[in-house]
Every structure is written in structure tokens, then in C-alpha cells.
Design a protein around this motif. Structure first.
Motif, PDB file in Angstrom:
ATOM      1  N   LYS A 183       0.824  -1.212   0.000  1.00 49.48           N
ATOM      2  CA  LYS A 183       0.000   0.000   0.000  1.00 49.48           C
ATOM      3  C   LYS A 183       0.859   1.264   0.000  1.00 49.48           C
ATOM      4  CE  LYS A 183      -3.980  -2.090   2.362  1.00 49.48           C
ATOM      5  NZ  LYS A 183      -4.866  -2.024   3.550  1.00 49.48           N
ATOM      6  N   ILE A 184       2.035   1.175   0.636  1.00 51.76           N
ATOM      7  CA  ILE A 184       2.898   2.357   0.761  1.00 51.76           C
ATOM      8  C   ILE A 184       3.747   2.579  -0.484  1.00 51.76           C
ATOM      9  CG2 ILE A 184       4.832   3.365   2.041  1.00 51.76           C
ATOM     10  CD1 ILE A 184       3.822   1.888   4.514  1.00 51.76           C
ATOM     11  N   ALA A 185       4.402   1.502  -0.961  1.00 49.54           N
ATOM     12  CA  ALA A 185       5.394   1.663  -2.040  1.00 49.54           C
ATOM     13  C   ALA A 185       5.251   0.654  -3.175  1.00 49.54           C
ATOM     14  CB  ALA A 185       6.804   1.573  -1.445  1.00 49.54           C
ATOM     15  N   GLY A 186       4.196  -0.148  -3.167  1.00 48.33           N
ATOM     16  CA  GLY A 186       3.954  -1.076  -4.264  1.00 48.33           C
ATOM     17  C   GLY A 186       4.961  -2.216  -4.325  1.00 48.33           C
ATOM     18  N   ASN A 187       5.062  -2.848  -5.510  1.00 49.85           N
ATOM     19  CA  ASN A 187       5.936  -4.008  -5.682  1.00 49.85           C
ATOM     20  C   ASN A 187       7.407  -3.680  -5.458  1.00 49.85           C
ATOM     21  OD1 ASN A 187       3.848  -5.777  -6.239  1.00 49.85           O
ATOM     22  ND2 ASN A 187       3.990  -5.522  -8.455  1.00 49.85           N
ATOM     23  N   ILE A 188       7.821  -2.464  -5.796  1.00 49.93           N
ATOM     24  CA  ILE A 188       9.219  -2.081  -5.625  1.00 49.93           C
ATOM     25  C   ILE A 188       9.580  -2.016  -4.141  1.00 49.93           C
ATOM     26  CG2 ILE A 188       9.017   0.442  -5.528  1.00 49.93           C
ATOM     27  CD1 ILE A 188      11.549  -1.521  -7.649  1.00 49.93           C
ATOM     28  N   GLY A 189       8.613  -1.620  -3.307  1.00 48.39           N
ATOM     29  CA  GLY A 189       8.828  -1.602  -1.860  1.00 48.39           C
ATOM     30  C   GLY A 189       8.972  -3.004  -1.304  1.00 48.39           C
ATOM     31  N   VAL A 190       8.145  -3.938  -1.813  1.00 48.82           N
ATOM     32  CA  VAL A 190       8.232  -5.334  -1.370  1.00 48.82           C
ATOM     33  C   VAL A 190       9.563  -5.935  -1.798  1.00 48.82           C
ATOM     34  CG1 VAL A 190       7.221  -7.639  -1.584  1.00 48.82           C
ATOM     35  CG2 VAL A 190       5.727  -5.648  -1.372  1.00 48.82           C
ATOM     36  N   ALA A 191      10.019  -5.587  -3.007  1.00 46.17           N
ATOM     37  CA  ALA A 191      11.318  -6.067  -3.477  1.00 46.17           C
ATOM     38  C   ALA A 191      12.438  -5.574  -2.565  1.00 46.17           C
ATOM     39  CB  ALA A 191      11.562  -5.622  -4.915  1.00 46.17           C
ATOM     40  N   ALA A 192      12.360  -4.298  -2.141  1.00 42.58           N
ATOM     41  CA  ALA A 192      13.365  -3.731  -1.234  1.00 42.58           C
ATOM     42  C   ALA A 192      13.340  -4.447   0.113  1.00 42.58           C
ATOM     43  CB  ALA A 192      13.117  -2.235  -1.039  1.00 42.58           C
TER      44      ALA A 192
END
Length: 419
Positions: free
Chosen positions: A235-244
Motif C-alpha cells: 500500500k505504501i510503495a507497491g511491488n518495488i517496496g516489497v522487493a526492497a
């Protein structure tokens, strides 16, 4: 356990190169499936082996414990296989996979769950063999699994171009090789456990489950924390956040696996000391375990803090600037919490090893959901990604304070000033 973390890191590294951020996101969402299977395997293995160690020191029959462990393990493993065959897609969606990630996540989860009997049996054998005075063979099995998995990972993902399926298949086959190595224990003259024809006793199984429940909850802690982090980060940063987060969590997993190894390593010693009434052995083991995990955490934090760019670059083959920024900040904040996490692992293992499963489970539950989930949601909402990293620190800090209170009450002294 260090070898376990290395092969998981290799999985992450190879997938990041072959499949980029989407592959990292899929792996981070899917690793929950492996964690659940691994957790139940640890519960049965450590629970059964703890009971085995205590009864062995009292010269009581132990073959029925091993038999019950195998039966319980295979029943639970078959349930995971059924989930893998029939419910993979709904499970992947529930874990947060969107239409771009779903194909990758589904194939990884399905393959891992179909290998559940292998993972569970491996954990049972390692725990019993370690408690049967053969820790070197247990370590040899884990090393075999880890390094063969790295080789198979490379072979399946790159020359054979098998993608996510290849990564999961490599893990399953590697643990099969580990079982082959561990099975040699049954042909040694020092082996003191074997399959035994006996009636199934539910009470025996439930007691065994209770002794190993803290190990399960520790793994559930990782799974629940991972799911919560993933859903909030999406919700905060999308797929790129999950990757990080996947980069940060998988590097941190090296330390978590070391803590798990220390916790598993002290269990036979503390169970032996407790079962035979040698309190000096119990207290010294506890003291050195806490010193060990805190020292390891401090050293690794220093290495990670001053070499963050190198770690992030290794898992960012596309040189994505947003991914690099989030992962760099994450490592420098998130890793502070590992200092307190080590204490929680050791104290929970101590209470489990002396047969006090209740407190061990309480400690694990505090860090897995009671404290963790509210903090992730609140701090993530207010401070965005910084709140995600800080929530881990505060969760482990608060839990370690409570763990220290439990420990002080149990010992009724300051163990470090009296040992």
C-alpha cells in the motif's frame, strides 16, 4: 543454520539476476510457504527431540517418541502437499500477489509445498541426531543441503532456464540429499533411536507439540511478520517496496538463522542439564548463548552499515534507483533490531528446553503478532517506509525487556553476577 541462510541468499541473488524486481517480489511473497513447512518441521523435530533427551537421561524408553514424531510429521506434511496441489493460486493471492506476480509466486509455492514431506523429515532427523550425540552428522546434512542447493539453483535457473520452478525444485532436491546423508546415522553403533511398533498416543503427540511449539511460533513470527510487512508495504510503495524489503529481510535472515542455530544448539545442553539436575550446565549455557548472539548481532550490524551499498548492488541487477534507496535505508535501520532479536531467540529456547513451553510461546507470540502487527500498521501509516523498519526495532526491544523479566523471575537472581 548459517548454511541455510546462505542458500536462501543464493536463491535471492540468482532470482534477482534472472527475473529482476518482479522475481524478488514473488520470492518474498512465496517464502512464507517454506517458512510454514519449516516451522512445523521444527516444532515436531525439536519437541520430540527435547522429550527424547529428557527421557534418555532418565533411562526411559525413547523409541516411541521418535515413532510418534515421524507419524505426526508425515500427517502434517501430507496436508501441506494437498494445499500445494489444490489451493496454490488462492494462497498466492492471499499473500499479496497481483496479476504480474501471481504466475511466478504460484509455481514457487506449489513446488515447495509438494516437497513438504522432505522438509519435515529433514528437520526431525536433524533434531534427533543432534540429541543422540552426533551433532557433526546433523551439521553435515545441513551443509549438504545448502551447498547442493546453490549448485542446483545455478544449474536450473541459468543453463536450463527453469526460472522460479527451478529455484524451488533445487531446494526440494537439496534437502532430499540431506536426508540421504542423515540416514547413515541408523547404521552407526551409537544410534539409540529407531522406529518402534506402538499404538498412537494423542497425549504423547500433544506433549511433544507443546515442547516444540516455541520453535513453530518463532517461524510463524517470521511468516506473520513477513505477510504483514508485505501487505502494508504494497500500500505504501507497491511491488518495488516489497522487493526492497525482500533484500533487507533475506540479508537479515543470515543473522536470524544464526540465532536459530544457537537456540537449537543450546537445547540439548540445557535439556540434559535440566533432566539430570545439573543447574551449573544450564546457567553457563544460557549465559554464553546470550553473549554469543549479542556479539554476533553487533559485528554483523557494523559490517552491514559500512558496506550497505555493496549488499544492495548485489541484488539490484537492473540498477533501479528507487529500489537501491529503499533497501539501503532499510538495512541501516532494520538491522538494529537484530541485537534484541537474538536475546528473544535464546530466552525462548531456554524455557522450551526446560519444559516450560508456555513462556517460550508467549515470548514468540509477542514478537510475532501481539506487538509486531500493531506497530507495523501504525508506524507504517505515519512514517511510511521508515516506520516499517522502525517497527521491527521496537518490537524486538519491547519483547526483549519482557523476556528479561521472565528470566529474572525464573532464576530469581542476576544470572551473570552469580555464575
Amino acid at each position: 543454520m548459517l548454511c541455510v541462510s546462505i542458500y536462501i541468499l543464493a536463491d535471492t541473488f540468482f532470482i534477482s539476476i534472472a527475473l529482476g524486481p518482479n522475481g524478488l517480489t514473488a520470492l518474498n511473497l512465496s517464502i512464507v510457504a517454506f517458512t510454514l513447512v519449516h516451522g512445523f518441521g521444527l516444532m515436531i523435530g525439536i519437541g520430540g527431540a527435547t522429550k527424547y533427551a529428557i527421557q534418555k537421561n532418565k533411562n526411559e524408553n525413547t523409541n516411541t517418541i521418535f515413532t510418534h514424531s515421524l507419524i505426526a510429521g508425515m500427517l502434517i506434511a501430507l496436508l501441506f502437499v494437498a494445499i500445494g496441489i489444490f489451493f496454490t493460486t488462492p494462497l498466492a493471492k492471499a499473500l499479496g500477489a497481483d496479476f504480474t506476480i501471481l504466475p511466478l509466486a504460484s509455481v514457487y509455492i506449489r513446488t515447495i509445498l509438494c516437497f513438504a514431506p522432505v522438509f519435515v523429515l529433514n528437520n526431525i532427523l536433524i533434531a534427533f541426531i543432534r540429541n543422540d550425540n552426533n551433532p557433526k552428522l546433523a551439521m553435515a546434512g545441513m551443509i549438504t543441503a545448502s551447498f547442493s542447493n546453490i549448485v542446483l539453483d545455478y544449474l536450473f535457473i541459468f543453463p536450463l532456464s527453469m526460472g522460479m520452478f527451478g529455484a524451488a525444485l533445487a531446494t526440494g532436491l537439496a534437502f532430499t540429499l540431506s536426508i540421504t546423508v542423515l540416514s547413515t546415522h541408523f547404521w552407526t553403533k551409537n544410534n539409540k533411536f529407531s522406529l518402534h511398533k506402538c499404538g498412537i498416543k494423542i497425549k504423547e503427540m500433544t506433549h511433544m507439540f507443546s515442547l516444540g511449539s516455541s520453535a513453530l511460533v518463532n517461524e510463524l513470527a517470521f511468516a506473520v511478520s513477513l505477510i504483514t510487512f508485505n501487505l502494508v508495504i504494497l500500500k505504501i510503495a507497491g511491488n518495488i517496496g516489497v522487493a526492497a524489503f525482500g533484500i533487507v529481510a533475506n540479508i537479515a535472515l543470515i543473522v536470524i538463522c544464526i540465532f536459530t542455530g544457537v537456540a537449537q544448539g543450546i537445547q540439548p545442553l540445557i535439556s540434559k542439564g535440566h533432566g539430570s539436575g545439573v543447574n551449573t550446565l544450564v546457567n553457563h549455557t544460557l549465559k554464553y548463548a546470550i553473549i554469543t548472539v549479542v556479539t554476533i548481532a553487533l559485528v554483523i550490524y557494523g559490517i552491514a552499515f559500512f558496506n550497505t551499498a555493496i549488499f544492495v548492488y548485489a541484488f539490484n541487477s537492473n540498477a533501479d534507483a528507487a529500489l537501491a534507496f529503499l533497501a539501503t535505508n532499510g538495512i541501516q535501520l532494520y538491522f538494529v533490531g537484530l541485537i534484541f532479536a537474538g536475546i528473544n531467540f535464546v530466552v525462548a529456547a531456554y524455557f522450551s528446553a526446560i519444559g516450560n513451553a508456555k513462556i517460550a510461546v508467549i515470548i514468540s507470540l509477542l514478537r510475532s503478532c501481539v506487538i509486531s502487527i500493531p506497530l507495523v500498521i501504525i508506524l507504517g501509516t505515519v512514517l511510511k517506509m521508515n516506520g516499517i523498519w522502525l517497527s521491527f526495532i521496537f518490537t524486538e526491544l519491547i519483547t526483549s525487556a519482557i523476556s528479561a523479566a521472565f528470566l529474572y523471575k525464573k532464576l530469581n537472581i542476576n544470572c551473570f553476577s552469580k555464575i
